[in-house]
Scaffold this motif. Structure first.
Motif: not given
Length: 357
Positions: A227-228, A170-172, A207-209
């Motif tokens: 989208e992000c 979920l993270i950018w 791991k979350n990116i």
């Protein structure tokens, strides 16, 4: 008011008077710059602001001004490769960590600007005149509130929350190979957690990116459309998205503390038009330049005393002084090593995730 000021400026030029922006500038510098007749700008701010500043400079002084928008990492890589024979004259906008690295490599020219006297404090310039600050931006999170609600998730409150498993994919954030914003994030974690713990943090965060973007503003541009879901970057980029119509974006200042960028301008060592470059720096340190940012949808805090802060930022209640005591000297001396340590820590996880093309 701005239209009236523009009209008065045109009248002054017609009458042969000195322009407003030139009031504190050596006339001999203006004359020498006009004799060179041309200026090339690499800009790492958002393109509308870059375009507005370049056009205004050209209109003021009659100097043909070309510009190209590149991220700070792209400018740094390009100037480093050119090794003292730069393809541009000046750098405008973007975080100072890449500026410091470039100066350390002998690729920026020192210049003592007259208009630097109007800076809000000594922290907003390089002590030797290799760069000067023009704005300040706060690092934080931008989240899509609709997507978080749909997923049944609360918004992260701080840096440590970003490691929660429910935020997987979920993270950018931006790419340290190309974006000064990402370098600032690395330096911020080192200063908040210590070097070794910061590197462990990035291994877990990876791991979350979902995506590392080329530009520091890249995450903010994808939050509103969903989208992000959680973007890490400068909050003024989030404000730009909110004001463009995305009312589903919330801004978060991390509870553990956060840092800030100083957006800068500088002259490239060995540039083809050194007098025009010096005149650009004087212009960049004037209200006539920095106040263009507001109309160009760039909502950073200005660091020129006589400049009017962008009115669009005021309703968001951001405090430009509510930040950590960022160690600029540590960043100046160690950013290159910290970025290498970042990639070393991620190891195989970095393969294919940090493309620069």
């Amino acid at each position: 008011m701005k239209k009236l000021a523009s009209l008065l400026l045109v009248l002054a030029m017609i009458l042969g008077c000195v322009s407003v922006a030139s009031a504190e500038i050596d006339p001999e510098l203006i004359k020498a710059a006009q004799a060179e007749g041309e200026l090339i700008v690499y800009g790492s701010c958002e393109e509308p602001y870059l375009a507005a500043a370049a056009k205004h400079f050209e209109d003021l002084y009659g100097i043909k001004t070309y510009y190209q928008r590149l991220s700070t990492g792209e400018v740094q890589a390009k100037i480093t490769e050119e090794a003292g024979y730069p393809s541009a004259d000046v750098w405008f906008g973007g975080t100072t960590d890449p500026y410091n690295e470039t100066a350390k490599d002998g690729l920026l020219m020192a210049y003592e600007a007259q208009n630097a006297a109007d800076l809000a404090g000594p922290m907003y310039r390089d002590a030797d005149g290799y760069w000067y600050g023009i704005y300040k931006g706060i690092l934080g999170f931008m989240v899509n509130t609709e997507e978080l609600a749909r997923l049944g998730l609360e918004a992260p409150k701080g840096w440590n929350d970003l490691l929660k498993p429910e935020y997987k994919d979920l993270i950018w954030m931006s790419n340290p190979n190309t974006a000064g914003t990402a370098k600032l994030i690395i330096n911020t974690m080192v200063q908040l957690k210590g070097h070794d713990e910061a590197m462990k943090y990035f291994v877990e965060l990876d791991k979350n990116i979902q995506q590392y973007t080329k530009s520091g503003s890249g995450p903010s541009k994808k939050v509103g459309i969903g989208e992000c879901v959680i973007g890490v970057g400068f909050l003024h980029d989030g404000i730009a998205q909110i004001l463009s119509g995305y009312d589903n974006i919330a801004l978060i200042i991390p509870e553990e503390g956060t840092s800030f960028e100083i957006g800068a301008t500088a002259i490239f060592e060995g540039c083809e038009h050194p007098n025009a470059a010096k005149l650009w720096v004087e212009y960049a340190l004037s209200p006539e330049c920095v106040e263009l940012a507001d109309d160009a949808e760039s909502y950073q805090f200005l660091v020129i005393n006589s400049a009017e802060q962008p009115k669009a930022v005021q309703p968001f209640g951001l405090d430009p002084n509510n930040v950590i005591d960022y160690d600029f000297e540590d960043a100046k001396n160690n950013t290159t090593q910290y970025v290498q340590d970042f990639f070393d820590a991620l190891g195989n996880a970095a393969d294919g995730r940090f493309k620069t093309e």
